[in-house]
Design a protein around this motif. Structure first.
Motif, PDB file in Angstrom:
ATOM      1  N   GLY A   8       0.804  -1.215   0.000  1.00  9.29           N
ATOM      2  CA  GLY A   8       0.000   0.000   0.000  1.00  9.29           C
ATOM      3  C   GLY A   8       0.837   1.264   0.000  1.00  9.29           C
ATOM      4  N   VAL A   9       1.870   1.279   0.820  1.00  8.62           N
ATOM      5  CA  VAL A   9       2.690   2.488   0.901  1.00  8.62           C
ATOM      6  C   VAL A   9       3.511   2.665  -0.375  1.00  8.62           C
ATOM      7  CG1 VAL A   9       4.795   1.541   1.988  1.00  8.62           C
ATOM      8  CG2 VAL A   9       4.054   3.859   2.535  1.00  8.62           C
ATOM      9  N   PHE A  10       3.938   1.550  -0.983  1.00 10.44           N
ATOM     10  CA  PHE A  10       4.674   1.661  -2.242  1.00 10.44           C
ATOM     11  C   PHE A  10       3.756   2.143  -3.356  1.00 10.44           C
ATOM     12  CE2 PHE A  10       6.390  -0.240  -6.221  1.00 10.44           C
ATOM     13  CZ  PHE A  10       7.538   0.543  -6.285  1.00 10.44           C
ATOM     14  N   ALA A  11       2.539   1.631  -3.388  1.00  8.45           N
ATOM     15  CA  ALA A  11       1.587   2.066  -4.410  1.00  8.45           C
ATOM     16  C   ALA A  11       1.317   3.564  -4.293  1.00  8.45           C
ATOM     17  CB  ALA A  11       0.283   1.281  -4.293  1.00  8.45           C
ATOM     18  N   ASP A  12       1.220   4.067  -3.076  1.00  8.03           N
ATOM     19  CA  ASP A  12       1.004   5.502  -2.884  1.00  8.03           C
ATOM     20  C   ASP A  12       2.218   6.302  -3.349  1.00  8.03           C
ATOM     21  OD1 ASP A  12      -1.534   5.292  -1.976  1.00  8.03           O
ATOM     22  OD2 ASP A  12      -1.119   5.864   0.094  1.00  8.03           O
ATOM     23  N   LEU A  13       3.407   5.766  -3.105  1.00  8.82           N
ATOM     24  CA  LEU A  13       4.625   6.440  -3.562  1.00  8.82           C
ATOM     25  C   LEU A  13       4.629   6.531  -5.091  1.00  8.82           C
ATOM     26  CD1 LEU A  13       7.407   7.526  -2.370  1.00  8.82           C
ATOM     27  CD2 LEU A  13       8.358   5.364  -3.200  1.00  8.82           C
ATOM     28  N   VAL A  14       4.270   5.437  -5.745  1.00  9.81           N
ATOM     29  CA  VAL A  14       4.204   5.422  -7.209  1.00  9.81           C
ATOM     30  C   VAL A  14       3.161   6.419  -7.693  1.00  9.81           C
ATOM     31  CG1 VAL A  14       3.585   4.024  -9.217  1.00  9.81           C
ATOM     32  CG2 VAL A  14       5.044   3.057  -7.425  1.00  9.81           C
ATOM     33  N   HIS A  15       2.034   6.421  -7.049  1.00 12.36           N
ATOM     34  CA  HIS A  15       0.946   7.330  -7.413  1.00 12.36           C
ATOM     35  C   HIS A  15       1.422   8.783  -7.355  1.00 12.36           C
ATOM     36  CE1 HIS A  15      -3.392   8.834  -6.476  1.00 12.36           C
ATOM     37  NE2 HIS A  15      -3.138   8.899  -7.765  1.00 12.36           N
ATOM     38  N   LEU A  16       2.116   9.134  -6.297  1.00 12.40           N
ATOM     39  CA  LEU A  16       2.633  10.500  -6.171  1.00 12.40           C
ATOM     40  C   LEU A  16       3.672  10.801  -7.251  1.00 12.40           C
ATOM     41  CD1 LEU A  16       3.022  10.575  -2.290  1.00 12.40           C
ATOM     42  CD2 LEU A  16       1.518  12.087  -3.610  1.00 12.40           C
ATOM     43  N   ALA A  17       4.512   9.804  -7.541  1.00  7.60           N
ATOM     44  CA  ALA A  17       5.571  10.006  -8.543  1.00  7.60           C
ATOM     45  C   ALA A  17       5.007  10.211  -9.938  1.00  7.60           C
ATOM     46  CB  ALA A  17       6.531   8.819  -8.529  1.00  7.60           C
ATOM     47  N   MET A  18       3.809   9.718 -10.171  1.00  6.84           N
ATOM     48  CA  MET A  18       3.201   9.866 -11.495  1.00  6.84           C
ATOM     49  C   MET A  18       2.651  11.265 -11.748  1.00  6.84           C
ATOM     50  SD  MET A  18       1.130   6.288 -11.960  1.00  6.84           S
ATOM     51  CE  MET A  18       1.978   4.711 -12.168  1.00  6.84           C
ATOM     52  N   ASP A  19       2.479  12.047 -10.705  1.00  6.19           N
ATOM     53  CA  ASP A  19       1.929  13.388 -10.876  1.00  6.19           C
ATOM     54  C   ASP A  19       2.867  14.249 -11.716  1.00  6.19           C
ATOM     55  OD1 ASP A  19      -0.067  15.509 -10.031  1.00  6.19           O
ATOM     56  OD2 ASP A  19       1.811  16.410  -9.341  1.00  6.19           O
ATOM     57  N   GLU A  20       2.327  14.999 -12.643  1.00  2.00           N
ATOM     58  CA  GLU A  20       3.133  15.782 -13.566  1.00  2.00           C
ATOM     59  C   GLU A  20       2.986  17.291 -13.357  1.00  2.00           C
ATOM     60  OE1 GLU A  20       1.895  14.410 -17.387  1.00  2.00           O
ATOM     61  OE2 GLU A  20       3.065  12.543 -17.259  1.00  2.00           O
ATOM     62  N   THR A  21       2.442  17.699 -12.207  1.00  2.00           N
ATOM     63  CA  THR A  21       2.196  19.121 -11.987  1.00  2.00           C
ATOM     64  C   THR A  21       3.376  19.836 -11.338  1.00  2.00           C
ATOM     65  OG1 THR A  21       1.228  18.760  -9.789  1.00  2.00           O
ATOM     66  CG2 THR A  21      -0.255  18.654 -11.701  1.00  2.00           C
ATOM     67  N   ASN A  22       4.372  19.080 -10.906  1.00  2.63           N
ATOM     68  CA  ASN A  22       5.546  19.649 -10.231  1.00  2.63           C
ATOM     69  C   ASN A  22       5.224  20.262  -8.867  1.00  2.63           C
ATOM     70  OD1 ASN A  22       7.461  19.001 -12.266  1.00  2.63           O
ATOM     71  ND2 ASN A  22       6.737  20.744 -13.486  1.00  2.63           N
ATOM     72  N   ARG A  23       4.056  19.920  -8.317  1.00  2.00           N
ATOM     73  CA  ARG A  23       3.779  20.355  -6.954  1.00  2.00           C
ATOM     74  C   ARG A  23       4.631  19.543  -5.973  1.00  2.00           C
ATOM     75  NH1 ARG A  23      -2.654  19.751  -7.050  1.00  2.00           N
ATOM     76  NH2 ARG A  23      -1.989  17.997  -8.368  1.00  2.00           N
ATOM     77  N   HIS A  24       4.883  20.110  -4.800  1.00  2.00           N
ATOM     78  CA  HIS A  24       5.639  19.404  -3.774  1.00  2.00           C
ATOM     79  C   HIS A  24       4.853  18.159  -3.361  1.00  2.00           C
ATOM     80  CE1 HIS A  24       8.266  18.540  -0.510  1.00  2.00           C
ATOM     81  NE2 HIS A  24       7.448  18.952   0.450  1.00  2.00           N
ATOM     82  N   ALA A  25       5.495  16.999  -3.398  1.00  2.00           N
ATOM     83  CA  ALA A  25       4.817  15.733  -3.094  1.00  2.00           C
ATOM     84  C   ALA A  25       5.296  15.197  -1.756  1.00  2.00           C
ATOM     85  CB  ALA A  25       5.078  14.711  -4.194  1.00  2.00           C
TER      86      ALA A  25
END
Length: 228
Positions: free
Chosen positions: A139-156
């Motif tokens: 679960g925590v790895f999936a969330d990390l991947v999910h955040l890494a996929m964001d392309e808005t350049n906001r602080h994750a």
């Protein structure tokens, strides 16, 4: 409050009391071990006497079922309260929440992250790891991947409880394919297309590489009660 509401509240209070008394008077593991030993070679008469002697009554079962049905969403309450307590501590001057925070359970495509502002995205994992945490690791790895996929350049940011989740992400040799094994086919497709077509990266390699920009935050520093 109606008469029915009052009766329901009273019944729940009684159920809590019965369950609390049983748990406070007994070390549950030790108590169950004693019952198991006492039931060896028990006859029908013996069995009834053993369970009654150790307090495993129909009243206890009814109380436990009632409490479970009432507090079944306790994890949602913890998740929501944690985000609510953290939010005033992390928002910067002028920063605005731009989408409804995801305080409860469930998937909502209109709210891809637990928290979105005009400056950041964040996911919250409030579970306290106990040792056998395969599902929590995924679960925590999936969330990390999910955040890494964001392309808005906001602080994750990925908020977790304790050292174990961060240590897992930074040191695990487990393959990303294992970490995403329970994720949706769409998530796996996006991961492979963007980061790792050969599925060769480990969790640690992904954390240090594509996810290096994501800040891992221990929630105990913001909500001391989670250290309990």
């Amino acid at each position: 409050m109606t008469v029915d509401d009052a009766t329901s509240s009273n019944d729940l209070a009684v159920a809590f009391a019965v369950l609390s008394d049983f748990l406070s008077e007994n070390d549950l593991t030790a108590q169950l071990a004693r019952v198991e030993s006492a039931l060896v070679e028990a006859t029908v008469t013996d069995a009834a006497e053993v369970v009654a002697e150790h307090g495993l009554t129909s009243e206890l079962l009814t109380a436990a079922l009632s409490v479970r049905s009432t507090v079944g969403r306790l994890n949602d309450v913890i998740h929501a309260a944690t985000i609510a307590l953290v939010l005033p501590q992390i928002l910067e001057p002028g920063e605005r929440v731009t989408n409804r925070p995801s305080l409860g359970a469930g998937n909502d495509k209109s709210r891809p992250f637990d928290l979105e502002t005009d400056r950041r995205i964040a996911e919250f994992k409030v579970a306290q790891w106990k040792g056998a945490d395969a599902m929590r690791k995924r679960g925590v790895f999936a969330d990390l991947v999910h955040l890494a996929m964001d392309e808005t350049n906001r602080h994750a940011q990925l908020f977790v409880v304790g050292d174990a989740p961060t240590r897992f992400l930074r040191t695990s040799a487990a393959k990303a394919s294992w970490g995403l094994e329970k994720s949706s086919a769409r998530t796996r497709e996006r991961y492979a297309a963007r980061f790792d077509p050969s599925w060769e990266m480990s969790v640690a390699e992904f954390t240090a590489g594509p996810a290096a920009r994501i800040e891992l935050v221990d929630l105990r520093e913001l909500v001391p009660g989670l250290a309990l």
